[in-house]
Design an enzyme around this catalytic site. Structure first.
Site, PDB file in Angstrom:
ATOM      1  N   SER A   1       0.835  -1.197   0.000  1.00 32.61           N
ATOM      2  CA  SER A   1       0.000   0.000   0.000  1.00 32.61           C
ATOM      3  C   SER A   1       0.872   1.250   0.000  1.00 32.61           C
ATOM      4  O   SER A   1       1.877   1.314   0.707  1.00 32.61           O
ATOM      5  CB  SER A   1      -0.887  -0.013   1.233  1.00 32.61           C
TER       6      SER A   1
ATOM      7  N   ASP B   1      -4.968  -1.796  -8.351  1.00 33.88           N
ATOM      8  CA  ASP B   1      -4.845  -2.296  -6.973  1.00 33.88           C
ATOM      9  C   ASP B   1      -4.964  -3.816  -6.868  1.00 33.88           C
ATOM     10  O   ASP B   1      -4.260  -4.418  -6.080  1.00 33.88           O
ATOM     11  CB  ASP B   1      -5.912  -1.630  -6.096  1.00 33.88           C
TER      12      ASP B   1
HETATM   13  P1  GTP Z   1      -2.525   1.890  -2.364  1.00 31.96           P
HETATM   14  O1  GTP Z   1      -3.668   2.582  -2.987  1.00 31.96           O
HETATM   15  O2  GTP Z   1      -2.419   2.158  -0.904  1.00 31.96           O
HETATM   16  O3  GTP Z   1      -2.504   0.419  -2.623  1.00 31.96           O
HETATM   17  O4  GTP Z   1      -1.176   2.592  -2.910  1.00 31.96           O
HETATM   18  P2  GTP Z   1      -0.406   2.559  -4.298  1.00 31.96           P
HETATM   19  O5  GTP Z   1       0.574   1.425  -4.289  1.00 31.96           O
HETATM   20  O6  GTP Z   1      -1.353   2.620  -5.426  1.00 31.96           O
HETATM   21  O7  GTP Z   1       0.491   3.891  -4.236  1.00 31.96           O
HETATM   22  P3  GTP Z   1       0.413   5.255  -5.067  1.00 31.96           P
HETATM   23  O8  GTP Z   1       0.680   5.069  -6.525  1.00 31.96           O
HETATM   24  O9  GTP Z   1      -0.837   5.939  -4.710  1.00 31.96           O
HETATM   25  O10 GTP Z   1       1.664   6.039  -4.471  1.00 31.96           O
HETATM   26  C1  GTP Z   1       1.830   6.294  -3.105  1.00 31.96           C
HETATM   27  C2  GTP Z   1       2.856   7.368  -2.869  1.00 31.96           C
HETATM   28  O11 GTP Z   1       4.089   7.020  -3.482  1.00 31.96           O
HETATM   29  C3  GTP Z   1       2.440   8.716  -3.464  1.00 31.96           C
HETATM   30  O12 GTP Z   1       2.741   9.742  -2.555  1.00 31.96           O
HETATM   31  C4  GTP Z   1       3.293   8.828  -4.711  1.00 31.96           C
HETATM   32  O13 GTP Z   1       3.539  10.161  -5.063  1.00 31.96           O
HETATM   33  C5  GTP Z   1       4.563   8.059  -4.333  1.00 31.96           C
HETATM   34  N1  GTP Z   1       5.192   7.450  -5.532  1.00 31.96           N
HETATM   35  C6  GTP Z   1       4.585   6.728  -6.502  1.00 31.96           C
HETATM   36  N2  GTP Z   1       5.442   6.362  -7.471  1.00 31.96           N
HETATM   37  C7  GTP Z   1       6.654   6.862  -7.107  1.00 31.96           C
HETATM   38  C8  GTP Z   1       7.954   6.807  -7.703  1.00 31.96           C
HETATM   39  O14 GTP Z   1       8.185   6.244  -8.767  1.00 31.96           O
HETATM   40  N3  GTP Z   1       8.958   7.430  -7.018  1.00 31.96           N
HETATM   41  C9  GTP Z   1       8.741   8.066  -5.829  1.00 31.96           C
HETATM   42  N4  GTP Z   1       9.783   8.654  -5.239  1.00 31.96           N
HETATM   43  N5  GTP Z   1       7.524   8.141  -5.246  1.00 31.96           N
HETATM   44  C10 GTP Z   1       6.490   7.533  -5.865  1.00 31.96           C
HETATM   45  C1  SPV Z   2      -4.364  -0.072   0.406  1.00 30.80           C
HETATM   46  O1  SPV Z   2      -4.186   0.258   1.588  1.00 30.80           O
HETATM   47  O2  SPV Z   2      -3.654  -0.926  -0.167  1.00 30.80           O
HETATM   48  C2  SPV Z   2      -5.417   0.594  -0.388  1.00 30.80           C
HETATM   49  C3  SPV Z   2      -6.383   1.424   0.315  1.00 30.80           C
HETATM   50  O3  SPV Z   2      -5.498   0.386  -1.586  1.00 30.80           O
HETATM   51  S1  SPV Z   2      -7.589   0.479   1.124  1.00 30.80           S
HETATM   52  O4  SPV Z   2      -8.782   0.440   0.277  1.00 30.80           O
HETATM   53  O5  SPV Z   2      -7.906   1.185   2.376  1.00 30.80           O
HETATM   54  O6  SPV Z   2      -7.115  -0.843   1.344  1.00 30.80           O
HETATM   55 MN    MN Z   3      -3.906  -1.131  -2.232  1.00 28.71          MN
END
Ligand code: GTP
Ligand code: SPV
Ligand code: MN
Length: 592
Positions: free
Chosen positions: A252, A277
């Site tokens: 996450s 996701d």
């Molecule tokens: P969940 O919805 O919780 O499952 O998260 P996710 O894995 O989809 O993460 P998401 O893409 O929303 O990114 C989470 C955080 O990581 C954000 O603040 C982004 O800006 C940061 N982030 C994403 N990709 C990169 C990357 O390539 N480099 C860096 N430095 N930060 C990143």
């Molecule tokens: C995660 O936490 O991996 C999410 C957000 O994508 S939740 O729906 O709260 O699990």
């Molecule tokens: Mn997730």
């Protein structure tokens, strides 16, 4: 004669005692009505459930502020209730199913008094897909009902699909009184049933998401021979127009949504989004691995999202196509009535209130938007939506990527030698914790395949299941680890990330197409640095070398941490995984 579904809903209503029961049809008109109710009638404390945002700047957008104690998944209050504790494994909190139900019955008695019980009929997966599942969730808050319209295919047709059958997927959700001491998310895998009380937040409350599509579905997958994974699905189009489909597992808040909608920094390359996701993976009749995204929405982390990092997400959030788009626990620009979060483009607004509604000024230590503040938006709004999104068969997968947040140690990209080695790479994955769940941030924990909080059964059996799936694949995808988060001596990310990640994807695609060679290391194969196009990134040769540095001395702690993790599952950890562990130890340190 009442159907099993009607009888089940009646029974829950008798327990929860709502003022009324309302069966949703998932229409836009209904969503508009529910939002009206959320703005005028339903409240959390004194705060209405919804607040309309500036419709000119943010079409169809509404703001939701959750209870201040209810801002992320609560893993310590999440239980998987198999009859037998060993089946749940050390990776899950366990409670005896009867005891859990007794507890939940007490907490749920009258929990919906004065409220409406919404009955949500929804599909996970395209209704024509052989892999789709018909589901029902009950909830007592408009926010969840409206969110589920975005995140799933919600329609009355699901009721016909369920018909007289008993085995539909059931979810019973109530926000209760938001008391964290009375908050539980209980899973009953044998009954395809999730019972959640006390939280209105994301993965705790949208029961089709983590609860069903991962925890329960992973267990169904074990029984039925498929995989439910915390993975994005994307298509990578090369300059010749060929599209290679890959999945990527990351814990996450470690970059899945960003990867799924990546705006390519390399001309001629383009990323098509299928999921951000969750992926359900099946072995096709052709011996390839096929993936579908059971969801239809994006529940994404707001902070960090900007035109610079993820322009496609901003386009998605501003698109008018699908009603509505929700913002949860962001800050608000009260002059303009617009959502705001750290790193959003433009100047910091002068008149800001933080996610709890308190005045906020730039330079203040606390963040304006909650670090886990999120948006909920339809995937159909996305300009990068793949034309295969609604294909009931899904897409064939050529590579599986496994990531995590590691500021040290883990190279930018490593290719596994074969499926078994790849499963070990997944099993040994660790990541630094984020704000997506309630715990201390930035602590390293083992998170095999990014599934630690989501695998609905013993993780040792899960490794075995992965190995078995591999045996059935005539054309197993190659498996990779990636790490965008390695930092330099000043604590700065070395790799620019985001749109530049296409450079790593390009190499992975070229490997899938057998166009480039790789070099062997103790960890697996890495690119010849000349094959990794970094032109224009400002990543010097020295930095690139640093991104791939493998220092055996620094691996000592890591190895003992991996060992401890694998030992937890006792004899359930497959011998093949231990053999891979020993091979790694040997290649790093030349002996035991
Ligand atoms: P969940 O919805 O919780 O499952 O998260 P996710 O894995 O989809 O993460 P998401 O893409 O929303 O990114 C989470 C955080 O990581 C954000 O603040 C982004 O800006 C940061 N982030 C994403 N990709 C990169 C990357 O390539 N480099 C860096 N430095 N930060 C990143
Ligand atoms: C995660 O936490 O991996 C999410 C957000 O994508 S939740 O729906 O709260 O699990
Ligand atoms: Mn997730």
């Amino acid at each position: 004669m009442a159907t099993p579904l009607e009888r089940w809903v009646d029974e829950q209503a008798r327990l929860c005692k709502p003022e009324k029961v309302y069966w949703c049809d998932g229409s836009e008109e209904e969503a508009r009505r529910l939002i009206e109710i959320g703005m005028k009638e339903e409240k959390i404390g004194d705060t209405p459930i919804f607040q309309e945002l500036n419709q000119k700047a943010w079409p169809n957008a509404y703001f939701h502020r959750s209870h201040p104690t209810d801002v992320a998944r609560t893993e310590h209050l999440t239980f998987v209730c198999h009859p037998d504790k060993e089946t749940a494994g050390p990776n899950n909190n366990w409670m005896d199913p009867q005891e859990a139900k007794e507890k939940m019955r007490k907490l749920s008695d009258g929990c919906m008094k004065g409220r409406t019980m919404y009955v949500l009929p929804y599909m996970m997966g395209h209704p024509d897909s052989p892999y789709a599942k018909a589901c029902i969730q009950l909830t007592d808050v408009s926010y969840v009902a409206v969110s589920m319209r975005i995140m799933t295919r919600m329609t009355k047709k699901v009721i016909e699909k369920i018909g007289n059958k008993e085995g539909f997927v059931k979810g019973l959700h109530s926000v209760g009184d938001f008391d964290p001491d009375k908050r539980f998310i209980m899973h009953f895998p044998d009954e395809h049933f999730v019972w959640s009380i006390g939280s209105g937040y994301g993965g705790n409350a949208l029961l089709g998401k983590k609860c069903f599509s991962l925890r329960i579905a992973s267990y169904l997958g074990l029984q039925e021979g498929w995989l439910a994974e915390h993975m994005v699905i994307l298509g990578i189009q090369d300059p010749q127009g060929n599209v290679t489909y890959v999945t990527a597992a990351m814990p996450s808040a470690c970059g899945k949504t960003n990867l799924a909608m990546l705006e390519s920094a390399l001309p001629g390359y383009k990323v098509w989004t299928i999921g951000d996701d969750i992926a359900w993976l099946n072995v096709g009749a052709d011996g390839r691995l096929w993936a579908i995204n059971p969801e239809t929405g994006l529940f994404g982390v707001a902070p960090g999202t900007s035109n610079k990092t993820n322009p496609n997400m901003l386009k998605t959030l501003k698109a008018k196509k699908f009603f509505p788009t929700l913002f949860t626990n962001t800050a608000l620009d009260t002059d303009k009535n617009e959502p705001w979060w750290e790193s959003l483009d433009g100047d910091i607004p002068k008149s800001l209130i933080d996610w709890q509604g308190k005045p906020w000024t730039a330079g203040q230590e606390s963040k304006a938007a909650h670090p886990n503040s999120r948006f909920t938006v339809s995937i159909y709004n996305s300009p990068t939506l793949s034309k295969e999104f609604d294909n009931p068969k899904g897409v064939p997968i050529s590579a599986i990527i496994l990531g995590g947040k590691r500021t040290q140690l883990i190279p930018l990209v490593v290719e596994s030698l074969d499926w078994e080695h790849g499963v070990f790479l997944g099993a040994r994955t660790g990541s630094e914790t984020t704000a997506a769940a309630i715990h201390k941030e930035g602590v390293l924990r083992r998170d095999p395949m990014a599934m630690l909080p989501f695998c609905g059964y013993n993780m040792g059996d899960y490794f075995r299941h992965w190995l078995n799936i591999g045996k059935r694949l005539k054309h197993p995808p190659k498996i990779y680890t990636v790490n965008w988060f390695r930092t330099d001596e000043n604590g700065k990310f070395i790799w620019p990330g985001f749109g530049e990640n296409i450079r790593v994807l390009k190499w992975i695609v070229e490997r899938a197409q057998n166009k480039v060679n790789a070099q062997d290391t103790a960890l697996g194969r890495i690119p010849h640095l000349k094959d990794l196009d970094t032109e224009g990134t400002g990543v010097s040769k020295e930095k690139l070398e640093k991104l791939f540095e493998i220092n055996p001395d620094n691996w000592k702690n890591e190895l003992s941490d991996i060992k401890k993790c694998l030992e937890q599952f006792g004899s359930r950890t497959p011998g093949e995984i231990w053999a891979q562990y020993e091979k790694l130890e040997k290649s790093l340190h030349g002996g035991a």
